[in-house]
Design a protein around this motif. Structure first.
Motif, short mmCIF file in Angstrom:
data_model
loop_
_atom_site.label_atom_id
_atom_site.label_comp_id
_atom_site.label_asym_id
_atom_site.label_seq_id
_atom_site.Cartn_x
_atom_site.Cartn_y
_atom_site.Cartn_z
N PHE A 105 0.86 -1.18 0.00
CA PHE A 105 0.00 0.00 0.00
C PHE A 105 0.89 1.23 0.00
N THR A 106 0.59 2.19 -0.88
CA THR A 106 1.26 3.48 -0.90
C THR A 106 0.21 4.56 -1.03
N GLY A 107 0.26 5.56 -0.15
CA GLY A 107 -0.70 6.65 -0.23
C GLY A 107 -0.31 7.81 0.66
N LEU A 108 -0.84 8.98 0.33
CA LEU A 108 -0.61 10.18 1.12
C LEU A 108 -1.68 10.21 2.21
N VAL A 109 -1.23 10.08 3.46
CA VAL A 109 -2.16 9.99 4.59
C VAL A 109 -2.11 11.32 5.35
N ALA A 110 -3.28 11.92 5.52
CA ALA A 110 -3.41 13.17 6.27
C ALA A 110 -3.74 12.84 7.73
N GLY A 111 -3.67 13.85 8.59
CA GLY A 111 -4.04 13.67 9.98
C GLY A 111 -3.02 12.91 10.79
N CYS A 112 -1.74 13.04 10.42
CA CYS A 112 -0.69 12.30 11.12
C CYS A 112 -0.13 13.06 12.32
N GLY A 113 -0.70 14.22 12.63
CA GLY A 113 -0.25 14.98 13.79
C GLY A 113 0.94 15.85 13.49
N ARG A 114 1.54 16.38 14.55
CA ARG A 114 2.64 17.33 14.41
C ARG A 114 4.01 16.71 14.64
N ALA A 115 4.05 15.42 14.86
CA ALA A 115 5.35 14.77 15.04
C ALA A 115 6.13 14.84 13.74
N SER A 116 7.44 14.75 13.82
CA SER A 116 8.25 14.83 12.60
C SER A 116 8.23 13.52 11.82
N THR A 117 7.93 12.41 12.51
CA THR A 117 7.85 11.10 11.84
C THR A 117 6.70 10.28 12.43
N VAL A 118 6.28 9.28 11.66
CA VAL A 118 5.31 8.30 12.15
C VAL A 118 5.83 6.91 11.82
N ASP A 119 5.42 5.95 12.63
CA ASP A 119 5.74 4.55 12.37
C ASP A 119 4.49 3.89 11.82
N ALA A 120 4.65 3.09 10.77
CA ALA A 120 3.50 2.46 10.13
C ALA A 120 3.83 1.05 9.66
N TYR A 121 2.78 0.23 9.59
CA TYR A 121 2.90 -1.13 9.06
C TYR A 121 1.52 -1.63 8.65
N PHE A 139 -1.17 -11.89 8.54
CA PHE A 139 0.26 -11.61 8.59
C PHE A 139 0.50 -10.12 8.68
N THR A 140 1.65 -9.77 9.23
CA THR A 140 1.97 -8.38 9.54
C THR A 140 3.28 -7.99 8.89
N GLY A 141 3.31 -6.77 8.35
CA GLY A 141 4.55 -6.24 7.78
C GLY A 141 5.44 -5.66 8.86
N GLU A 142 6.64 -5.32 8.48
CA GLU A 142 7.59 -4.72 9.42
C GLU A 142 7.28 -3.24 9.60
N VAL A 143 7.54 -2.75 10.80
CA VAL A 143 7.32 -1.34 11.12
C VAL A 143 8.37 -0.51 10.38
N GLU A 144 7.88 0.54 9.71
CA GLU A 144 8.77 1.46 9.01
C GLU A 144 8.47 2.88 9.47
N THR A 145 9.44 3.76 9.39
CA THR A 145 9.29 5.14 9.82
C THR A 145 9.23 6.06 8.60
N PHE A 146 8.27 7.01 8.63
CA PHE A 146 8.05 7.92 7.51
C PHE A 146 8.03 9.36 8.01
N PRO A 147 8.60 10.30 7.23
CA PRO A 147 8.57 11.70 7.64
C PRO A 147 7.17 12.30 7.48
N VAL A 148 6.85 13.25 8.35
CA VAL A 148 5.56 13.94 8.29
C VAL A 148 5.82 15.39 7.88
N ALA A 149 5.07 15.87 6.89
CA ALA A 149 5.20 17.26 6.45
C ALA A 149 4.54 18.18 7.48
N LYS A 150 4.79 19.46 7.36
CA LYS A 150 4.23 20.44 8.30
C LYS A 150 2.71 20.43 8.30
N ASN A 151 2.10 20.01 7.21
CA ASN A 151 0.64 19.97 7.13
C ASN A 151 0.05 18.69 7.72
#
Length: 151
Positions: free
Chosen positions: A43-59, A87-99
């Motif tokens: 899955f690849t997509g632009l996800v909004a509502g990720c908060g103000r943290a600089s990164t998020v962890d997702a899987y 089955f579960t994928g591995e946790v990966e870290t992604f940067p969050v934009a200012k928005n």
């Protein structure tokens, strides 16, 4: 009283910084890429509502019906079958934009072996028959993305 006020202000700030409501905006839905390749779901997509943290962890967490091939202790087979599997994928870290948006790109791959009729049999996943659900987990918050998979 000043201490209570200061505590409330700090608490509200902490909640505001970590608040999340992950979702995909309507204008971004057309750009979502969701596919199955053999025993891998991506899955690849632009996800909004990720908060103000600089990164998020997702899987991804995937629940699917898979085709299996089993071999008896003498190595004879394959005996075809089906099995429900999560089955579960591995946790990966992604940067969050200012928005508060993050471009998330996750995959989950099925372990090649599954349980057989007994411990003597060797069974392997031969492919995915159908997907029951796909959940994108972002910082512990679950988001159903099943509808993006045309399988």
């Amino acid at each position: 009283m000043k201490r209570i006020f200061a505590f409330v202000v700090v608490l509200l700030f902490a909640v505001a910084v970590t608040a999340q409501n992950p979702h995909i905006n309507k204008q971004d839905q057309a750009d979502v890429v969701a596919y199955v390749d053999g025993v891998t779901v991506c899955f690849t997509g632009l996800v909004a509502g990720c908060g103000r943290a600089s990164t998020v962890d997702a899987y991804l967490i995937v629940d699917a019906l898979v085709k299996t091939e089993c071999y008896n202790p003498a190595g004879q087979g394959p005996v075809p079958g089906q099995s429900g599997i999560t089955f579960t994928g591995e946790v990966e870290t992604f940067p969050v934009a200012k928005n508060g948006k993050a471009l998330i790109s996750c995959c989950a791959t099925i372990d090649e072996t599954v349980e057989g009729p007994n411990s003597q049999w060797n069974c392997f996943v031969a492919g995915i028959i159908s997907i029951n659900s796909v959940t994108l987990v972002i910082n512990g918050i679950e988001m159903d993305v099943t509808s993006y998979f045309q399988y």
